[in-house]
Write a protein that holds these residues in place. Structure first.
Motif, PDB file in Angstrom:
ATOM      1  N   GLY A  61       0.796  -1.211   0.000  1.00 34.18           N
ATOM      2  CA  GLY A  61       0.000   0.000   0.000  1.00 34.18           C
ATOM      3  C   GLY A  61       0.830   1.262   0.000  1.00 34.18           C
ATOM      4  O   GLY A  61       2.064   1.234   0.056  1.00 34.18           O
ATOM      5  N   PRO A  62       0.147   2.417  -0.041  1.00 32.36           N
ATOM      6  CA  PRO A  62       0.833   3.706  -0.082  1.00 32.36           C
ATOM      7  C   PRO A  62       1.494   4.030   1.253  1.00 32.36           C
ATOM      8  O   PRO A  62       1.095   3.496   2.292  1.00 32.36           O
ATOM      9  CB  PRO A  62      -0.301   4.688  -0.389  1.00 32.36           C
ATOM     10  CG  PRO A  62      -1.524   4.030   0.163  1.00 32.36           C
ATOM     11  CD  PRO A  62      -1.320   2.554  -0.056  1.00 32.36           C
ATOM     12  N   PRO A  63       2.502   4.917   1.269  1.00 35.67           N
ATOM     13  CA  PRO A  63       3.154   5.285   2.535  1.00 35.67           C
ATOM     14  C   PRO A  63       2.189   5.854   3.571  1.00 35.67           C
ATOM     15  O   PRO A  63       2.427   5.732   4.774  1.00 35.67           O
ATOM     16  CB  PRO A  63       4.179   6.339   2.095  1.00 35.67           C
ATOM     17  CG  PRO A  63       4.446   6.056   0.662  1.00 35.67           C
ATOM     18  CD  PRO A  63       3.143   5.559   0.105  1.00 35.67           C
ATOM     19  N   SER A  64       1.090   6.462   3.101  1.00 35.03           N
ATOM     20  CA  SER A  64       0.128   7.043   4.032  1.00 35.03           C
ATOM     21  C   SER A  64      -0.772   6.007   4.690  1.00 35.03           C
ATOM     22  O   SER A  64      -1.453   6.314   5.676  1.00 35.03           O
ATOM     23  CB  SER A  64      -0.739   8.067   3.298  1.00 35.03           C
ATOM     24  OG  SER A  64      -1.457   7.436   2.244  1.00 35.03           O
ATOM     25  N   ALA A  65      -0.797   4.783   4.163  1.00 33.29           N
ATOM     26  CA  ALA A  65      -1.671   3.743   4.712  1.00 33.29           C
ATOM     27  C   ALA A  65      -1.023   2.366   4.531  1.00 33.29           C
ATOM     28  O   ALA A  65      -1.575   1.503   3.844  1.00 33.29           O
ATOM     29  CB  ALA A  65      -3.035   3.789   4.040  1.00 33.29           C
TER      30      ALA A  65
END
Length: 455
Positions: A61-65
């Motif tokens: 997943g993305p670094p934010s999640a």
């Protein structure tokens, strides 16, 4: 089970040290300044899974999640189980925490205090130590079933990218059963198997009055006040019997299956105990249904945020230009997110004062559908037996009052979902001074150690 309990008891100090260390990481969802903490939390968990023995771990997943994936599939012919939970936590108001600062966890009076201790880092840790106990007491080199983990990093803000994440890695996520661990038990001394989860629909309503904040002494009376218009609308959400007034809202609500109301009624319940543990002051709600039926088998609506005018600081004595409310609808089988979203839109359009304008956002993409598994499903029966092993008491039956991506997991993975967590109503999820019972945490780990053998 004596061996399992002895094993967990012997490692109690280490279990608590691990939980305290993980809770220290400020893995708050939805705030850009905590993205690095979310990644630290994901990497902490990936390392802990490797320490348990998982040969495959990854962060997706993305670094934010960031989501943590792990698999240990070394039992040919045995069921494959996907364990779901989350490692992100809710935002905090530090000045409202009285027992301990939210990210300086404390062990006190049989509990661990700190944000995420119960929701849901403690629940994930119960799985890790359940596996350790399972291996240590059976003498196995690998679990008796094939295990996979998917621990996401944005559940507290609606799991907005979870479906895309599952689609992207669908070939890795095949399972015969999902164990959903983001839920509660009924009482520490009376566990219950959770067989349902309510869904959720969130709506944000912005109401506009004057073109700008205007001095009340100049326009009071003829100027439309958006706070009053919003309050009038929200005040009509429920009728005098506690029922939601959206036309057609109850058309698809299915009454609980035979035996469910009886099972809820069999749980130990007094109003005094409930008010003490829930800290909810009084009992209200829909007439004709018990507290437990309202929690687990009936829809509900809550206004969870409202703002307008000058809520803090020195009042300016103005008619405000705007007022906003955040409204949460909890839905049950056979309601759907799409149908309820349409009902909300029609109700606002037909009932909000024509003197104001508005903007309504219904978050269908992050809405959560309700879920129920049959009470006699073999996995439910296996879990009930395992809970009797872990808690020393035959469990009752309950539901999950909150939402979660339960239905999403079952639908996209084409697998039944059983729900098991180590939270309690008194654990203060999303509130100040969140906590977890150490005894319940260890009993939960013992339950999971037994479950893999029973499955």
């Amino acid at each position: 089970m004596t061996n399992i309990s002895d094993f967990l008891g012997a490692h109690r100090a280490r279990i608590l040290d691990e939980l305290v260390g993980w809770v220290r990481l400020r893995s708050v969802a939805g705030l850009p300044e905590h993205e690095i903490d979310l990644r630290r939390s994901a990497n902490w968990l990936a390392g802990a899974l490797r320490d348990v023995g998982f040969p495959v771990t990854d962060v997706w997943g993305p670094p934010s999640a960031p989501a943590v994936y792990a698999e240990w599939c070394a039992a040919p012919g045995a069921p494959t189980v996907l364990i779901y939970s989350h490692h992100d936590v809710r935002a905090v108001k530090d000045d409202e925490w009285e027992e301990t600062p939210p990210f300086e966890p404390t062990v006190r009076d049989g509990r661990v205090y700190g944000r995420g201790a119960s929701d849901a880092k403690g629940q994930v840790l119960a799985h890790l130590w359940g596996i350790r106990a399972h291996l240590a007491t059976t003498g196995r080199d690998a679990p008796a079933v094939n295990l996979k983990f998917l621990v996401e990093g944005e559940e507290e803000v609606g799991s907005g990218t979870l479906e895309d994440l599952i689609e992207e890695h669908r070939d890795r996520l095949d399972a015969d059963l999902v164990v959903f661990s983001d839920t509660m038990l009924w009482r520490a001394d009376h566990p219950a198997v959770c067989t349902s989860a309510r869904g959720m629909v969130l709506a944000t309503l912005r109401v506009f009055g004057p073109l700008r904040d205007i001095h009340a002494g100049a326009v009071s009376g003829p100027a439309p006040n958006p706070i009053i218009a919003l309050a009038q609308l929200l005040g009509n959400l429920l009728d005098d019997k506690g029922r939601i007034t959206l036309p057609g809202f109850y058309d698809d609500v299915v009454e609980p299956p035979d035996g469910v109301r009886e099972a809820y009624a069999a749980l130990p319940f007094t109003e005094e105990d409930w008010l003490t543990r829930s800290e909810s002051r009084t009992i209200a709600g829909e007439q004709g249904y018990s507290v437990l039926e309202q929690l687990w088998a009936r829809p509900a609506v809550e206004v969870i945020g409202i703002i307008g005018g000058d809520p803090i600081g020195v009042p300016r004595s103005v008619v405000p230009a705007e007022a906003t409310a955040l409204v949460s609808f909890r839905i049950v089988p056979d309601q759907t997110v799409a149908a309820v979203a349409d009902q909300i839109r029609r109700w606002v359009a037909e009932n909000l004062s024509s003197a104001v304008e508005y903007e309504l956002t219904v978050s269908e993409e992050t809405g959560q559908e309700p879920y129920r598994i049959a009470d006699d499903h073999p996995a439910v029966l296996a879990l009930a037996d395992a809970m009797e092993d872990g808690f020393g008491k035959r469990p009752g039956r309950m539901g999950n009052a909150g939402g979660g991506p339960t239905e999403l997991l079952g639908r996209t993975l084409d697998a039944p979902v059983v729900l098991f967590g180590t939270g309690l109503p008194e654990d203060r999820w999303h509130d100040s001074d969140e906590r977890i019972s150490i005894d319940v945490l260890l009993a939960g780990a013992a339950t999971l150690a037994s479950l893999w053998t029973r499955l």
